[in-house]
Write a protein that holds these residues in place. Structure first.
Motif, PDB file in Angstrom:
ATOM      1  N   GLN A 178       0.837  -1.202   0.000  1.00  0.00           N
ATOM      2  CA  GLN A 178       0.000   0.000   0.000  1.00  0.00           C
ATOM      3  C   GLN A 178       0.877   1.260   0.000  1.00  0.00           C
ATOM      4  N   GLN A 179       1.945   1.227   0.757  1.00  0.00           N
ATOM      5  CA  GLN A 179       2.862   2.366   0.813  1.00  0.00           C
ATOM      6  C   GLN A 179       3.512   2.582  -0.556  1.00  0.00           C
ATOM      7  N   GLU A 180       3.955   1.533  -1.202  1.00  0.00           N
ATOM      8  CA  GLU A 180       4.575   1.660  -2.523  1.00  0.00           C
ATOM      9  C   GLU A 180       3.582   2.197  -3.546  1.00  0.00           C
ATOM     10  N   GLU A 181       2.349   1.725  -3.472  1.00  0.00           N
ATOM     11  CA  GLU A 181       1.310   2.195  -4.387  1.00  0.00           C
ATOM     12  C   GLU A 181       1.056   3.701  -4.193  1.00  0.00           C
ATOM     13  N   GLN A 182       1.011   4.129  -2.948  1.00  0.00           N
ATOM     14  CA  GLN A 182       0.810   5.556  -2.656  1.00  0.00           C
ATOM     15  C   GLN A 182       1.989   6.396  -3.149  1.00  0.00           C
ATOM     16  N   GLU A 183       3.195   5.861  -3.009  1.00  0.00           N
ATOM     17  CA  GLU A 183       4.377   6.583  -3.488  1.00  0.00           C
ATOM     18  C   GLU A 183       4.321   6.772  -5.004  1.00  0.00           C
ATOM     19  N   ILE A 184       3.899   5.752  -5.709  1.00  0.00           N
ATOM     20  CA  ILE A 184       3.765   5.852  -7.165  1.00  0.00           C
ATOM     21  C   ILE A 184       2.704   6.885  -7.529  1.00  0.00           C
ATOM     22  N   GLN A 185       1.584   6.864  -6.819  1.00  0.00           N
ATOM     23  CA  GLN A 185       0.521   7.837  -7.088  1.00  0.00           C
ATOM     24  C   GLN A 185       0.989   9.264  -6.810  1.00  0.00           C
ATOM     25  N   LEU A 186       1.687   9.464  -5.704  1.00  0.00           N
ATOM     26  CA  LEU A 186       2.195  10.796  -5.365  1.00  0.00           C
ATOM     27  C   LEU A 186       3.208  11.288  -6.389  1.00  0.00           C
ATOM     28  N   GLU A 187       4.092  10.411  -6.791  1.00  0.00           N
ATOM     29  CA  GLU A 187       5.085  10.781  -7.792  1.00  0.00           C
ATOM     30  C   GLU A 187       4.414  11.149  -9.113  1.00  0.00           C
ATOM     31  N   SER A 188       3.430  10.355  -9.507  1.00  0.00           N
ATOM     32  CA  SER A 188       2.687  10.633 -10.734  1.00  0.00           C
ATOM     33  C   SER A 188       1.993  11.989 -10.656  1.00  0.00           C
ATOM     34  N   GLN A 189       1.324  12.243  -9.543  1.00  0.00           N
ATOM     35  CA  GLN A 189       0.607  13.509  -9.366  1.00  0.00           C
ATOM     36  C   GLN A 189       1.576  14.684  -9.379  1.00  0.00           C
ATOM     37  N   LYS A 190       2.708  14.530  -8.719  1.00  0.00           N
ATOM     38  CA  LYS A 190       3.710  15.603  -8.666  1.00  0.00           C
ATOM     39  C   LYS A 190       4.227  15.914 -10.065  1.00  0.00           C
ATOM     40  N   GLN A 191       4.546  14.885 -10.833  1.00  0.00           N
ATOM     41  CA  GLN A 191       5.053  15.089 -12.186  1.00  0.00           C
ATOM     42  C   GLN A 191       3.992  15.726 -13.093  1.00  0.00           C
ATOM     43  N   MET A 192       2.748  15.283 -12.948  1.00  0.00           N
ATOM     44  CA  MET A 192       1.663  15.853 -13.765  1.00  0.00           C
ATOM     45  C   MET A 192       1.419  17.316 -13.384  1.00  0.00           C
ATOM     46  N   ASP A 193       1.450  17.619 -12.096  1.00  0.00           N
ATOM     47  CA  ASP A 193       1.266  19.008 -11.654  1.00  0.00           C
ATOM     48  C   ASP A 193       2.367  19.906 -12.214  1.00  0.00           C
ATOM     49  N   THR A 194       3.593  19.418 -12.172  1.00  0.00           N
ATOM     50  CA  THR A 194       4.718  20.176 -12.712  1.00  0.00           C
ATOM     51  C   THR A 194       4.540  20.386 -14.217  1.00  0.00           C
ATOM     52  N   MET A 195       4.094  19.344 -14.916  1.00  0.00           N
ATOM     53  CA  MET A 195       3.875  19.440 -16.352  1.00  0.00           C
ATOM     54  C   MET A 195       2.786  20.467 -16.669  1.00  0.00           C
ATOM     55  N   VAL A 196       1.694  20.469 -15.909  1.00  0.00           N
ATOM     56  CA  VAL A 196       0.607  21.430 -16.135  1.00  0.00           C
ATOM     57  C   VAL A 196       1.112  22.855 -15.925  1.00  0.00           C
ATOM     58  N   LYS A 197       1.925  23.072 -14.898  1.00  0.00           N
ATOM     59  CA  LYS A 197       2.504  24.400 -14.674  1.00  0.00           C
ATOM     60  C   LYS A 197       3.371  24.813 -15.861  1.00  0.00           C
ATOM     61  N   THR A 198       4.144  23.876 -16.382  1.00  0.00           N
ATOM     62  CA  THR A 198       4.991  24.149 -17.541  1.00  0.00           C
ATOM     63  C   THR A 198       4.142  24.548 -18.745  1.00  0.00           C
ATOM     64  N   VAL A 199       3.052  23.822 -18.964  1.00  0.00           N
ATOM     65  CA  VAL A 199       2.172  24.112 -20.101  1.00  0.00           C
ATOM     66  C   VAL A 199       1.539  25.497 -19.941  1.00  0.00           C
ATOM     67  N   LYS A 200       1.044  25.795 -18.752  1.00  0.00           N
ATOM     68  CA  LYS A 200       0.434  27.114 -18.520  1.00  0.00           C
ATOM     69  C   LYS A 200       1.434  28.237 -18.756  1.00  0.00           C
ATOM     70  N   LYS A 201       2.644  28.062 -18.243  1.00  0.00           N
ATOM     71  CA  LYS A 201       3.686  29.068 -18.420  1.00  0.00           C
ATOM     72  C   LYS A 201       4.013  29.229 -19.902  1.00  0.00           C
ATOM     73  N   PHE A 202       4.091  28.105 -20.609  1.00  0.00           N
ATOM     74  CA  PHE A 202       4.391  28.148 -22.035  1.00  0.00           C
ATOM     75  C   PHE A 202       3.296  28.892 -22.799  1.00  0.00           C
ATOM     76  N   ILE A 203       2.044  28.594 -22.492  1.00  0.00           N
ATOM     77  CA  ILE A 203       0.927  29.252 -23.175  1.00  0.00           C
ATOM     78  C   ILE A 203       0.960  30.755 -22.915  1.00  0.00           C
ATOM     79  N   LYS A 204       1.268  31.132 -21.699  1.00  0.00           N
ATOM     80  CA  LYS A 204       1.357  32.553 -21.354  1.00  0.00           C
ATOM     81  C   LYS A 204       2.430  33.233 -22.207  1.00  0.00           C
ATOM     82  N   GLU A 205       3.592  32.629 -22.293  1.00  0.00           N
ATOM     83  CA  GLU A 205       4.682  33.195 -23.106  1.00  0.00           C
ATOM     84  C   GLU A 205       4.319  33.178 -24.593  1.00  0.00           C
TER      85      GLU A 205
END
Length: 171
Positions: free
Chosen positions: A100-127
């Motif tokens: 369960q702990q490993e599964e949560q770590e994978i989910q957190l890592e996935s969410q963190k990477q996706m959040d970072t990607m969305v921020k990158t996309v928003k910043k790119f669109i703004k520029e």
């Protein structure tokens, strides 16, 4: 004099409105076709596959151990059987907690990477909007933030191409 002032204000307002450059992006298409998202999903899938292999291996090993206990238990003294049963139960709980702990770590890592990607996309669109003289770039999504837009105002493909080119430079 008042009529001239009103006419000038109206003319300035009309000119200002005509100078606004507005476009929209199909948000889900942009994100789903963005190469970085595909790469994130591929990396996460590798981790999910490794997790599932580990989970299946641990489950199979525990199942064999439990079946061995089931065969031996009737031949054991009651106290020893109960002690071994408790040990198996505790081992099962530890395995479940670890998985369960490993599964949560994978989910957190996935969410963190996706959040970072969305921020990158928003910043790119703004520029992108600044560089290309847009006053507004709207995002169309399933919830209906843009209910209608003329196709010539849809810049999804242009932004996606530029975004993927920018991402490719990072490699």
């Amino acid at each position: 004099m008042k009529k001239i002032s009103i006419a000038v204000i109206a003319l300035v307002g009309l000119v200002a409105c005509q100078q606004s450059k507005i476009a929209y992006i199909e948000s889900s298409d942009l994100v789903n076709d963005y190469q970085e998202k595909k790469d994130i999903e591929a990396r996460i899938q590798v981790k999910i596959d490794a997790y599932e292999k580990k989970r299946d291996s641990l489950s199979q090993a525990f199942k064999v151990e439990a079946e061995d206990f089931d065969l031996e238990a009737p031949k054991m003294p009651q106290a020893k059987a109960q002690e071994r049963y408790n040990a198996l139960l505790q081992k099962s709980q530890l395995i479940q907690q670890r998985l369960q702990q490993e599964e949560q770590e994978i989910q957190l890592e996935s969410q963190k990477q996706m959040d970072t990607m969305v921020k990158t996309v928003k910043k790119f669109i703004k520029e992108y909007g600044k560089q290309n003289g847009y006053t507004y770039i709207l995002g169309s999504n399933e919830a209906g933030s843009v209910l209608y837009g003329q196709e010539e105002n849809n810049i999804t493909k242009d932004v996606l191409k530029a975004l993927n080119e920018e991402y490719a430079k990072k490699d």
